[in-house]
Design an enzyme around this catalytic site. Sequence first.
Site, PDB file in Angstrom:
ATOM      1  N   TRP A 102      -7.950  -3.705 -36.604  1.00 49.11           N
ATOM      2  CA  TRP A 102      -9.288  -3.480 -36.069  1.00 49.11           C
ATOM      3  C   TRP A 102      -9.464  -2.061 -35.573  1.00 49.11           C
ATOM      4  O   TRP A 102     -10.540  -1.457 -35.743  1.00 49.11           O
ATOM      5  CB  TRP A 102      -9.610  -4.503 -34.988  1.00 49.11           C
ATOM      6  N   ASP A 171     -12.553  -2.108 -27.366  1.00 47.22           N
ATOM      7  CA  ASP A 171     -12.992  -3.262 -28.157  1.00 47.22           C
ATOM      8  C   ASP A 171     -12.263  -4.479 -27.608  1.00 47.22           C
ATOM      9  O   ASP A 171     -11.127  -4.751 -27.970  1.00 47.22           O
ATOM     10  CB  ASP A 171     -12.669  -3.045 -29.632  1.00 47.22           C
ATOM     11  N   LYS A 195     -14.702 -15.392 -29.855  1.00 51.57           N
ATOM     12  CA  LYS A 195     -13.320 -15.687 -29.458  1.00 51.57           C
ATOM     13  C   LYS A 195     -13.301 -16.443 -28.124  1.00 51.57           C
ATOM     14  O   LYS A 195     -12.953 -17.602 -28.064  1.00 51.57           O
ATOM     15  CB  LYS A 195     -12.524 -14.394 -29.321  1.00 51.57           C
TER      16      LYS A 195
END
Length: 359
Positions: A102, A171, A195
């Site tokens: 990511w 993030d 999530k």
Amino acid sequence: MSRPYNFSAGPAMLPEPVLSQAQEEMLDWNGSGMCVAEMSHRGKEFMSIAEQAEQDLRELLAIPEGYRVLFLQGGASSQFAMVPMNLSGRVGKADYLNTGSWSKKAIAEAHRFCAVHVAASTQPEHFVRAPAQSELALSEDAAYLHYTPNETIEGVEFPYIPESSAPLVADMSSTLLSRPIDVSRYGLIYAGAQKNIGPAGLTILIVRDDLIGEPLSGTPTMFDYRVHADSGSMYNTPPTYAWYLAGLVFKWLKDLGGLEGMGEINRRKAEKLYAAIDGSSFYANPVEPASRSWMNVPFTLADPELDADFLAGAKAAGMLTLKGHRSVGGMRASIYNAMPEAGVDALIAFMAEFERTKG
């Protein structure tokens, strides 16, 4: 628990009490005669939902004065562009830490809008650890330092908050609300909801006031933080139902004792699962212990030929979505907030039995 345990990395399972409440309110929210999905985002009913959700989120995270909370669309991936568009204009340069899949994507996107300095990378080591603070070669003139506290694919997590003279951008898609954090250490935090927060389609942004208002020339209106901040996240129609469900999750967390209580549960779940892996010669985790994720636990079997049998047996036992990411292989158990401790216990028991019969 009547439902299976869903170990998906995202979209992930939601708390059962939240789903039950949403089910009860599906046809008629609070006597309004409407489902939340049918409400005008500017009507008093939804405005009350939105305001309460932000209030509860601010309370959970103890967000200081001087920060805006935005409820946006586009997922965390849109923030890979929106962050440099809004924050890099002052100097045209930003520092990034490369610690997994990511952060690599965030770096690739940032290159389109500013000069990127990779201040540390663990890619040569196949992303098995987080770099130490002493390894960070930070710029003196960066507009910000961006990092990914938890890499969901590799299962690598920073055990510390990086120090930087530039504003810190994180993030937190897979860690926000999993434990207490000191928001004041950050200039900007963003997180996809799917999530620990709620369903896919919502992105939470927490940004310090002084970082808003100087976007790059030509930045689209919908990518300008100031536009969203000034309109209360309602410049256009927001993801109303996802916002509502996130609000229910915030209340659920408060009922559990807030992020201190949730953090203790998550720490215990992760420690149990890693102890089961480390105590076995049949299972292995590649991540250095100090950098192991609380949220995403990848592991491999001694014989990869048994992977299919493991997944089939786990599914039959009521444990879903344990297959590892295609770029890593093996297994991955994502144990976000909504995964009860009993689910982790069930997985550990299944792993022990599978090893006994197949090992």
